[in-house]
Design a protein around this motif. Structure first.
Motif, PDB file in Angstrom:
ATOM      1  N   PRO A  95      -7.335  29.326  10.135  1.00 40.25           N
ATOM      2  CA  PRO A  95      -6.286  30.089  10.798  1.00 40.25           C
ATOM      3  C   PRO A  95      -4.909  28.950  10.438  1.00 40.25           C
ATOM      4  O   PRO A  95      -3.485  29.885  10.518  1.00 40.25           O
ATOM      5  CB  PRO A  95      -6.345  30.002  12.253  1.00 40.25           C
ATOM      6  N   THR A  96      -4.544  28.275   9.979  1.00 41.18           N
ATOM      7  CA  THR A  96      -3.071  27.774   9.624  1.00 41.18           C
ATOM      8  C   THR A  96      -2.580  28.541   8.369  1.00 41.18           C
ATOM      9  O   THR A  96      -0.998  28.595   8.133  1.00 41.18           O
ATOM     10  CB  THR A  96      -3.605  26.221   8.793  1.00 41.18           C
ATOM     11  N   ALA A  97      -3.182  28.897   7.438  1.00 38.34           N
ATOM     12  CA  ALA A  97      -3.247  29.532   5.970  1.00 38.34           C
ATOM     13  C   ALA A  97      -2.655  31.485   7.210  1.00 38.34           C
ATOM     14  O   ALA A  97      -1.841  31.659   6.080  1.00 38.34           O
ATOM     15  CB  ALA A  97      -4.112  30.094   5.004  1.00 38.34           C
ATOM     16  N   LEU A  98      -2.962  32.064   7.926  1.00 37.32           N
ATOM     17  CA  LEU A  98      -2.938  33.007   8.733  1.00 37.32           C
ATOM     18  C   LEU A  98      -1.311  32.690   8.982  1.00 37.32           C
ATOM     19  O   LEU A  98       0.024  34.039   8.462  1.00 37.32           O
ATOM     20  CB  LEU A  98      -3.486  33.782   9.719  1.00 37.32           C
ATOM     21  N   LEU A  99      -0.396  31.271   9.282  1.00 39.09           N
ATOM     22  CA  LEU A  99       1.369  31.374   9.215  1.00 39.09           C
ATOM     23  C   LEU A  99       1.579  31.856   8.157  1.00 39.09           C
ATOM     24  O   LEU A  99       2.626  32.532   8.419  1.00 39.09           O
ATOM     25  CB  LEU A  99       0.972  30.173  10.286  1.00 39.09           C
ATOM     26  N   PHE A 187      -3.191  25.233   3.909  1.00 42.74           N
ATOM     27  CA  PHE A 187      -3.819  26.504   4.203  1.00 42.74           C
ATOM     28  C   PHE A 187      -4.713  26.341   3.186  1.00 42.74           C
ATOM     29  O   PHE A 187      -5.380  27.173   3.540  1.00 42.74           O
ATOM     30  CB  PHE A 187      -2.405  26.659   2.577  1.00 42.74           C
ATOM     31  N   LYS A 188      -5.449  25.238   2.146  1.00 47.70           N
ATOM     32  CA  LYS A 188      -6.168  25.329   1.773  1.00 47.70           C
ATOM     33  C   LYS A 188      -6.364  23.506   1.721  1.00 47.70           C
ATOM     34  O   LYS A 188      -6.443  22.642   0.991  1.00 47.70           O
ATOM     35  CB  LYS A 188      -6.316  25.292   0.132  1.00 47.70           C
ATOM     36  N   ILE A 193      -7.758  15.931   0.781  1.00 42.84           N
ATOM     37  CA  ILE A 193      -8.637  14.900   1.045  1.00 42.84           C
ATOM     38  C   ILE A 193      -7.910  13.802   0.970  1.00 42.84           C
ATOM     39  O   ILE A 193      -8.768  13.164   1.426  1.00 42.84           O
ATOM     40  CB  ILE A 193     -10.214  15.284   0.454  1.00 42.84           C
ATOM     41  N   LEU A 194      -7.908  13.777  -0.550  1.00 42.69           N
ATOM     42  CA  LEU A 194      -7.547  12.135  -0.954  1.00 42.69           C
ATOM     43  C   LEU A 194      -5.943  11.527  -0.745  1.00 42.69           C
ATOM     44  O   LEU A 194      -5.455  10.563  -0.964  1.00 42.69           O
ATOM     45  CB  LEU A 194      -7.477  11.997  -2.726  1.00 42.69           C
ATOM     46  N   LEU A 195      -5.600  12.185  -0.025  1.00 46.28           N
ATOM     47  CA  LEU A 195      -3.723  12.195   0.466  1.00 46.28           C
ATOM     48  C   LEU A 195      -3.629  10.865   1.195  1.00 46.28           C
ATOM     49  O   LEU A 195      -2.657  10.221   1.161  1.00 46.28           O
ATOM     50  CB  LEU A 195      -3.616  13.635   0.050  1.00 46.28           C
ATOM     51  N   PRO A 196      -4.284  11.140   2.741  1.00 49.94           N
ATOM     52  CA  PRO A 196      -4.458  10.076   3.321  1.00 49.94           C
ATOM     53  C   PRO A 196      -4.504   8.603   2.652  1.00 49.94           C
ATOM     54  O   PRO A 196      -3.503   8.349   3.420  1.00 49.94           O
ATOM     55  CB  PRO A 196      -4.759  10.759   4.325  1.00 49.94           C
TER      56      PRO A 196
END
Length: 392
Positions: A95-99, A187-188, A193-196
């Motif tokens: 749903p975040t992508a829907l924005l 969005f995706k 996954i590795l950014l934090p």
């Protein structure tokens, strides 16, 4: 002599583009040929995949969100526009992508496609290159096969790569903006996954806080706009469908996935074995990037080599990733050329692996087609060479 060194990196990528671009044009021509000769047997339209984004955005903009994650209803909505011959269409994004896509829902499709394509192209250009770059780098950007694939297929690889790369590049200098960009990868989200992990090691506290705040906002807003049921629909319908597609799907979409899981599946192994191999590849990639991060000194931000390593490890760790998702990797290689951060005498350059990684999205797709799904192994070898390559 030193001034000539950067040309070796650029020249290797230019040669790789020259070799692979004709094959890219052939693949795209064959893919788009039904637009001119046949019925829309795969639901084809110009910018085919962008049509799914626009359709979901239109439904969200019109308040018909119950149809978005109901595959049967979504297909009916698509067929109402493209005709009964349109094939399977789905919107598997959270749903975040829907924005994001709802912002295009008010416009006719051709205008939304134009905005979508320009947004990806422009943001990716400024994330990886600039008007002041070497003219050879600008030529390389224009020759990049992955850019052409994203535009023709209407995919989101350019935009996601711009957020990934731009967010990391700005993490130290403009941390709030960087956090907003990184948080927008919701969005995706699998590609973040590795950014934090990377931001924690670099101690980018304000960027982390900004990214977390952005992510919270992007999760809360769909709930406020369309109700909590939108998340329930996504978890109960879209997520299981993606898993079903990964494990039991057939056709061209499977050949586009350049992951170790899909390689094992294409070779005829069971899903259990494919998952075991995927886990093994993921652990090796995580070990390599961890070793690199611990040995790397804290500096003023992330450079092209850092970003390329993070992109490569991310792509290896995911069981579900398509060849156009490797735009992350291509953007990192462009940055390395821009910054001249690799020595011509490094093994990754002398071995030709630098150019191989540049061509890998298309080469990997072609290898899958002929029954040699070795792209994940090539990418893992490239990651190992990158991790053990000293900066200039």
């Amino acid at each position: 002599m030193i001034r000539n060194r950067p040309s070796s990196l650029l020249q290797q990528l230019i040669v790789a583009s020259s070799l692979i671009l004709p094959w890219t044009l052939l693949l795209l021509a064959l893919d788009q040929l039904p637009l001119l000769t046949d019925q829309l047997d795969r639901g084809q339209t110009i910018g085919r995949d962008a049509f799914n984004f626009w359709m979901a955005g239109k439904l969200a903009f019109d308040g018909q969100v119950s149809q978005i994650y109901d595959n049967a209803e979504f297909v009916k909505a698509v067929q109402g526009i493209l005709g009964q011959e349109a094939g399977l269409h789905v919107f598997p994004y959270p749903p975040t992508a829907l924005l994001f896509v709802a912002a295009f829902g008010w416009a006719p499709y051709w205008l939304a496609l134009l905005f979508w394509s320009l947004a990806g192209l422009v943001t990716f250009f400024f994330a990886t290159t600039s008007w002041r770059s070497d003219h050879r780098l600008l030529a390389l950007f224009l020759m990049a096969p992955i850019i052409l694939c994203n535009i023709i297929l209407g995919q989101n690889g350019l935009l996601i790569a711009a957020l990934f790369i731009g967010g990391l590049r700005l993490a130290k200098s403009r941390p709030i903006l960087a956090g907003i960009m990184i948080g927008s990868i919701a969005f995706k989200p699998t590609l973040a996954i590795l950014l934090p992990f990377a931001l924690l090691l670099e101690r980018c506290w304000l960027t982390i806080a900004s990214a977390a705040a952005t992510l919270i906002v992007l999760c809360v807003l769909p709930t406020l706009l369309w109700g909590p049921g939108i998340w329930q629909d996504y978890m109960q319908q879209a997520v299981p469908f993606q898993q079903q597609l990964l494990e039991h799907g057939t056709g061209l979409a499977q050949l586009m996935k350049l992951t170790s899981f899909m390689s094992m599946s294409l070779l005829g192994f069971s899903n259990d074995i494919a998952y075991q191999v995927q886990i093994g590849f993921a652990l090796i990639a995580l070990g390599l990037v961890t070793r690199y991060a611990l040995c790397r000194r804290i500096k003023g931000g992330f450079d092209g080599l850092d970003i390329t390593i993070l992109a490569s490890a991310t792509l290896i760790m995911l069981p579900y990733a398509h060849f156009y998702d490797m735009t992350l990797l291509i953007g990192g290689l462009l940055l390395i050329c821009k910054e001249h951060s690799l020595n011509d005498e490094s093994l990754i350059v002398r071995s030709g692996m630098f150019g191989t990684l540049w061509a890998l999205p298309i080469v990997g797709f072609l290898l899958n087609i002929i029954g040699l799904p070795v792209a994940p192994l090539i990418l893992l070898c490239g990651l190992a060479l990158l991790c053990y390559t000293p900066h200039r």
